[in-house]
Write a protein that holds these residues in place. Structure first.
Motif, PDB file in Angstrom:
ATOM      1  N   VAL A   1       0.862  -1.171   0.000  1.00 28.56           N
ATOM      2  CA  VAL A   1       0.000   0.000   0.000  1.00 28.56           C
ATOM      3  C   VAL A   1       0.906   1.231   0.000  1.00 28.56           C
ATOM      4  O   VAL A   1       1.786   1.343   0.856  1.00 28.56           O
ATOM      5  N   VAL A   2       0.698   2.122  -0.962  1.00 25.65           N
ATOM      6  CA  VAL A   2       1.523   3.328  -1.069  1.00 25.65           C
ATOM      7  C   VAL A   2       0.622   4.516  -1.384  1.00 25.65           C
ATOM      8  O   VAL A   2      -0.304   4.409  -2.193  1.00 25.65           O
ATOM      9  N   GLY A   3       0.916   5.635  -0.730  1.00 24.58           N
ATOM     10  CA  GLY A   3       0.166   6.852  -1.022  1.00 24.58           C
ATOM     11  C   GLY A   3       0.373   7.897   0.047  1.00 24.58           C
ATOM     12  O   GLY A   3       1.204   7.734   0.948  1.00 24.58           O
ATOM     13  N   LYS A   4      -0.383   8.952  -0.054  1.00 24.29           N
ATOM     14  CA  LYS A   4      -0.294  10.037   0.919  1.00 24.29           C
ATOM     15  C   LYS A   4      -0.829   9.540   2.264  1.00 24.29           C
ATOM     16  O   LYS A   4      -1.896   8.929   2.336  1.00 24.29           O
TER      17      LYS A   4
ATOM     18  N   GLN B   1      -0.062 -12.060   8.680  1.00 20.83           N
ATOM     19  CA  GLN B   1       1.031 -12.758   9.345  1.00 20.83           C
ATOM     20  C   GLN B   1       2.168 -11.817   9.714  1.00 20.83           C
ATOM     21  O   GLN B   1       2.841 -12.009  10.719  1.00 20.83           O
ATOM     22  N   ASP B   2       2.401 -10.810   8.902  1.00 24.43           N
ATOM     23  CA  ASP B   2       3.469  -9.853   9.169  1.00 24.43           C
ATOM     24  C   ASP B   2       3.108  -8.537   8.502  1.00 24.43           C
ATOM     25  O   ASP B   2       2.448  -8.526   7.459  1.00 24.43           O
ATOM     26  N   ILE B   3       3.544  -7.453   9.108  1.00 25.00           N
ATOM     27  CA  ILE B   3       3.248  -6.141   8.562  1.00 25.00           C
ATOM     28  C   ILE B   3       4.419  -5.204   8.859  1.00 25.00           C
ATOM     29  O   ILE B   3       4.985  -5.236   9.943  1.00 25.00           O
TER      30      ILE B   3
ATOM     31  N   VAL C   1       3.867  -2.904   3.690  1.00 24.98           N
ATOM     32  CA  VAL C   1       3.936  -4.237   3.086  1.00 24.98           C
ATOM     33  C   VAL C   1       3.354  -5.209   4.099  1.00 24.98           C
ATOM     34  O   VAL C   1       3.717  -5.182   5.280  1.00 24.98           O
ATOM     35  N   MET C   2       2.445  -6.052   3.638  1.00 24.62           N
ATOM     36  CA  MET C   2       1.838  -7.068   4.497  1.00 24.62           C
ATOM     37  C   MET C   2       2.055  -8.442   3.881  1.00 24.62           C
ATOM     38  O   MET C   2       1.951  -8.597   2.660  1.00 24.62           O
ATOM     39  N   LEU C   3       2.315  -9.423   4.721  1.00 24.02           N
ATOM     40  CA  LEU C   3       2.327 -10.819   4.310  1.00 24.02           C
ATOM     41  C   LEU C   3       1.083 -11.436   4.934  1.00 24.02           C
ATOM     42  O   LEU C   3       0.895 -11.352   6.160  1.00 24.02           O
TER      43      LEU C   3
END
Length: 89
Positions: free
Chosen positions: A7-10, A31-33, A45-47
């Motif tokens: 996820v990318v953004g302002k 599971q991870d963030i 980034v999320m797994l």
């Protein structure tokens, strides 16, 4: 079965909540963030574990894309197999 979500953004309030709500709705477990805010740019980034997901993968991708559009952000969801194949030397 797992997937990688970026996820990318302002930066704004409620980004993690919005994505987490959608994942919970479809029985996807985080599971991870990792997330970082650089000035006004938010990057995460999320797994996630999609083995119990109650919709097909393409529908999950569409739901996350919709979340991104609503927040004015870019959300990308990639199956772990594709991610691994792209990053194999």
């Amino acid at each position: 079965m797992r997937a990688v979500i970026t996820v990318v953004g302002k930066d704004r309030t409620g980004i993690i909540a919005k994505i987490s709500e959608t994942l919970c709705k479809y029985d996807v477990n985080i599971q991870d963030i990792a997330q970082n805010v650089m000035e006004e740019l938010f990057a995460m980034v999320m797994l996630v574990d999609i083995s119990k997901c109650n919709i097909d993968f393409s529908s999950l991708v569409e739901a996350l894309d919709k979340d991104g559009e609503e927040m004015g952000m870019k959300v990308h969801c990639m199956h772990e197999d594709i991610f691994n194949a792209m990053h194999r030397i």
